[in-house]
Motif scaffolding. Structure first.
Motif: not given
Length: 388
Positions: A31-37, A118-123
């Protein structure tokens, strides 16, 4: 075809077989740009060598150049994410710190647990849980996703919480059967606290899945209100019954006292979910005495009987908060445990939240924090017995 060339092609294929599904999974959950990139860079890193080698086989210079271009884009994307990953160092005056109880520094900045927000890891965890955990349904996933997204959106606006990094690298160490007992803990010190004056402390034990910053963010509201510090030791996946669990708690308290003085007569121990197992270890060996214990949706230690815990801690105060519809830790079991603690001489207060499940802390955070704040504020001022 030369042998080195064949080996490189085989390695490129193996890399693609691993990176493609892993990157797609992260991309679907991020859900973050860092996770998507980062996940997009992983996809390009998987595809580009294959594209290059296929072009080499076909004699296509254009295809080989495209493979190189995609590889360069993958490296650039990954480098950008790595560059903005916090190193977890915060100024001495900051309100939250990542610390290590031996005074050293072993923060793993470039591990996946640090690089992927961290929020991406939670998802990712929600996705895995919904597939394999029979107690975790899609409604819970949607509700928790919305609640945690809101919390991490708030966290992203706070410079101290953003800079302090994540404690999640230790969960991957434990999954790989590595050494996860590195002594890490979060230390929250409200701005109004005089660090040289002994102050009450709340020691928080995280549950299964890791020491998420969302917990400290919620507890920081209580700390600011009461003027107390928060000490949150990290213990891998939260299996506090494992060797070294209680030592991680006592060492974090000892080290935190070097940075902000702690009132030894006002240390409260709180455990969420699997953190309840850590509470059951309270004062089982040398270390501080605890003014009270707070069980929140707590899983209880299967090898420690209520009578044993009561004998060790009587006549201490115990607060139990749990959901009436918690299918992981049923209220019938919780209330029965509470009665046995009372029979053993502990002063037990149990509060049932009707209709609430195991994720009570997120669903009813305001009410939970209100009850805990009232509990701590009402603690007697009498001195505790000296440590063992």
């Amino acid at each position: 075809m030369s042998s080195p060339s064949a080996l490189l092609k085989a390695l490129a294929l193996l890399q693609a077989l691993f990176l493609l599904p892993a990157s797609l999974f992260v991309l679907c959950c991020a859900v973050t740009w860092q996770g998507m990139l980062l996940s997009t860079s992983g996809l390009l890193l998987a595809i580009s060598p294959l594209l290059f080698w296929i072009g080499d086989e076909r004699g296509s210079v254009l295809q080989m150049r495209l493979g190189k271009l995609l590889l360069g884009m993958a490296c650039a994307g990954a480098a950008l994410v790595l560059w903005q990953t916090p190193d977890a160092h915060t100024p001495g005056t900051a309100k939250i710190h990542s610390r290590f109880s031996d005074g050293g520094w072993r923060y793993d900045r470039f591990s996946m647990g640090s690089v992927l927000p961290e929020i991406d890891q939670i998802h990712l965890g929600y996705a895995v849980a919904s597939a394999f955990d029979p107690f975790f349904n899609q409604k819970q996933r949607r509700d928790l996703s919305a609640m945690t997204d809101t919390i991490y959106a708030e966290i992203s606006t706070d410079l101290d919480f953003t800079a302090v990094g994540s404690a999640l690298p230790t969960i991957y160490h434990e999954i790989r059967f590595g050494d996860f007992r590195d002594g890490h803990y979060f230390h929250y010190i409200p701005a109004k606290v005089d660090r040289g004056k002994p102050t009450p402390a709340l020691v928080f034990l995280h549950g299964s899945g890791g020491n998420f910053k969302a917990y400290i963010w919620l507890l920081s509201k209580l700390a600011d209100e009461l003027g107390i510090t928060i000490i949150a030791p990290t213990f891998g996946m939260g299996n506090w019954e494992k060797k070294g669990g209680y030592e991680a708690i006592t060492r974090a308290i000892a080290d935190a006292g070097k940075h902000a003085a702690i009132d030894p007569d006002q240390i409260h121990l709180m455990g969420l979910s699997n953190g309840g197992k850590g509470l059951c270890l309270a004062e089982s060996s040398s270390g501080p005495k605890f003014r009270s214990l707070i069980f929140l949706s707590a899983v209880l230690h299967g090898r420690i009987k209520p009578a044993e815990l009561a004998t060790r801690l009587q006549p201490r105060r115990v607060l139990i908060l749990s959901g009436g519809s918690d299918d992981r830790v049923p209220w019938k079991y919780v209330s029965g445990y509470a009665e046995k603690l009372k029979s053993g001489g502990l002063d037990v207060t149990a509060h049932r939240f009707d209709g609430e499940d195991h994720f009570l802390f997120f669903r009813q955070s305001d009410e939970v924090l209100k009850l805990v704040a009232g509990w701590i504020a009402a603690s007697p001022a009498a001195r505790m017995p000296p440590p063992h």
